[in-house]
Design an enzyme around this catalytic site. Sequence first.
Site, mmCIF file in Angstrom:
data_model
loop_
_atom_site.group_PDB
_atom_site.id
_atom_site.type_symbol
_atom_site.label_atom_id
_atom_site.label_comp_id
_atom_site.label_asym_id
_atom_site.label_seq_id
_atom_site.Cartn_x
_atom_site.Cartn_y
_atom_site.Cartn_z
ATOM 1 C CE LYS A 1 15.525 58.387 17.355
ATOM 2 N NZ LYS A 1 15.814 59.334 18.463
ATOM 3 C CG ASP B 1 11.010 61.937 19.121
ATOM 4 O OD1 ASP B 1 10.004 61.615 19.798
ATOM 5 O OD2 ASP B 1 12.158 62.063 19.591
ATOM 6 C CE LYS C 1 11.486 65.246 20.745
ATOM 7 N NZ LYS C 1 12.662 65.321 21.619
ATOM 8 C CG ASP D 1 14.304 61.457 16.126
ATOM 9 O OD1 ASP D 1 15.533 61.571 16.257
ATOM 10 O OD2 ASP D 1 13.552 61.020 17.022
ATOM 11 C CG ASP E 1 11.329 63.069 23.860
ATOM 12 O OD1 ASP E 1 11.325 62.627 22.690
ATOM 13 O OD2 ASP E 1 11.680 64.223 24.157
ATOM 14 C CD GLU F 1 12.200 58.674 20.226
ATOM 15 O OE1 GLU F 1 12.209 59.264 21.316
ATOM 16 O OE2 GLU F 1 12.844 59.076 19.240
ATOM 17 N NE ARG G 1 17.725 56.533 25.446
ATOM 18 C CZ ARG G 1 18.317 57.417 26.233
ATOM 19 N NH1 ARG G 1 18.549 57.131 27.495
ATOM 20 N NH2 ARG G 1 18.693 58.583 25.753
HETATM 21 N N1 BES Z 1 15.167 62.628 18.869
HETATM 22 C C1 BES Z 1 15.541 63.066 20.159
HETATM 23 C C2 BES Z 1 16.957 63.606 20.233
HETATM 24 C C3 BES Z 1 17.263 64.836 19.424
HETATM 25 C C4 BES Z 1 17.341 66.067 20.023
HETATM 26 C C5 BES Z 1 17.562 64.736 18.082
HETATM 27 C C6 BES Z 1 17.670 67.180 19.289
HETATM 28 C C7 BES Z 1 17.882 65.835 17.351
HETATM 29 C C8 BES Z 1 17.953 67.053 17.946
HETATM 30 C C9 BES Z 1 15.453 61.899 21.153
HETATM 31 O O1 BES Z 1 14.506 60.936 20.880
HETATM 32 C C10 BES Z 1 15.121 62.507 22.471
HETATM 33 O O2 BES Z 1 14.066 63.041 22.612
HETATM 34 N N2 BES Z 1 16.050 62.380 23.407
HETATM 35 C C11 BES Z 1 15.896 62.866 24.710
HETATM 36 C C12 BES Z 1 16.517 61.841 25.621
HETATM 37 C C13 BES Z 1 16.163 62.006 27.050
HETATM 38 C C14 BES Z 1 14.682 61.884 27.269
HETATM 39 C C15 BES Z 1 16.930 60.984 27.854
HETATM 40 C C16 BES Z 1 16.609 64.208 24.835
HETATM 41 O O3 BES Z 1 17.624 64.420 24.186
HETATM 42 O O4 BES Z 1 16.128 65.059 25.581
HETATM 43 ZN ZN ZN Z 2 14.029 60.699 18.884
HETATM 44 ZN ZN ZN Z 3 12.564 61.420 21.638
#
Ligand code: BES
Ligand code: ZN
Ligand code: ZN
Length: 502
Positions: A264, A269, A276, A287, A346, A348, A350
Amino acid sequence: MEIHVVQGDIIKIETEVLALGIFQGVQTPEGAAGAVDRTLDGMLFRLFKDGDFHGEAGETFLLRTENRLPAKRILLIGLGERDSFDLERARNIGAKAVQAASRFKELTTIVHGAGIGGLEPEAAAQACVEGSLLGKYRFDLYAEDRSKQNQIESLRIVEFDTEKIKPMRFGADRGQKVSEAVYLARDLANEPGEALPPVELAERARLMAEHYHLRFEALDEKELEREKLHGILGVARGSDHAPRLIVLEHNPKDAKHPIVLVGKGVTFDSGGISIKPREGMEAMKYDMAGAAAVIGALQAVAGLDLPLHVIGLIPAVENLPSGKAIKPGDIIRYRNGKTIEVVNTDAEGRLILADALLYAARFQPKVVVDLATLTGACVTALGKEAAGLFSNDTKLTHHLKSAAEATGERVWELPLYEGYKKLLKSEIASFKNSVMAPGRTGPAGAAVGALFLKEFVSYPWAHLDIAGMAWDLDKAYCPAGASGYGVRLLIEFLRRFDQNPL
Ligand code: BES
Ligand code: ZN
Ligand code: ZN
């Protein structure tokens, strides 16, 4: 740093600092330490007896030899309990030694654990070199005073037993090449988002590929459009930085079926329109740690010239909100016909990984392993002790688990229960990209993310959620910031795979 393995007697070696490992609770020094103790008229014995040094793991004590040995100083370093000594401890000890001797230009060491510790000389030498190099690492590109960095330029490994020299040279060489690849991965993940947007990430990958004679390719927007990679294009739309799909290939014997590694590569992000919270958002420059691990792994694959066909595949985008950004409710149509209702911009990772996993099928891969900082939920589940592992193949799972134990880059298997799938049910498309419960992102977040990815694979596959492991690990050989997690795990996995394919 220069690294040499030399045959010799430590009491005859000229050096600024000689690192000597001591197990916890040792009363009378034996082996190498015993020889040193005799020339120092029992000084080590008295230090232990008086309780000045206990040998606790990572404990250090620097003493001057005052011309009684050609080595100017002895750095005693605690190895902890003998019964539980392992390669992971050896790495941390290697790091501690290099840190304790940081103001000297050179360090001589014995391979901790290769004597009475009972470790294989090759693996122990690799761990010693990895610990030393990885523990010395600092990201100082933007530091005001770069002269404060660790001064060690040369590491000499001494071994008395001539039989062990050859395996130790193998191990040290592998340790050095792998560590250099981890340095690259850390450097990439530590860079601020603005310094390393997708095009620049691709450029760094290209430079590495050129140097290591890998095939390199980066699909630009036109090519992404032609290949119907609409997930990458959709997420990238909110950013002024163009996306790329980076391809790196090592194919030493023109084998047909490769192992594909997917990383990824979200260079920043923000969450996009589903933005966020401000606290901690700066961390989202990492990220793309999955991408960094894959680029690092390909460098090591080439450097070690592994006899395997390996392809690295990196969807690289920046996720920002703007007037052009993808919106909640928008639908992405994938090249396999699946439609995804984007309810949370967010989620993104996947969306872009789905494209990469579909694209991977064109290589008819033997296996595909993806690494992604995919979910905060995985950090909640496993913290900073292990990455989440999801797989549709038991043998692949087995190889990854055993490589994880050997490298200390641990994984913990989590389930791909089909039951979670209903959480992603959409009224108008094949799936939603996320679960949205009031105020939260729903249950089993890491597994839901993995299950989403599974919809796009058609081969043996494993997904590693490295959100917790990619940053700020509390280990001597992982200084603050990017850990480079995944490079060593992937290399060890590939070596096992080579010995025993699926
Ligand atoms: N890049 C984040 C996940 C992340 C969180 C990486 C903390 C490193 C540290 C990812 O893109 C994200 O925002 N995921 C969301 C998924 C949700 C919206 C289903 C999350 O973890 O809240
Ligand atoms: Zn991310
Ligand atoms: Zn994200």
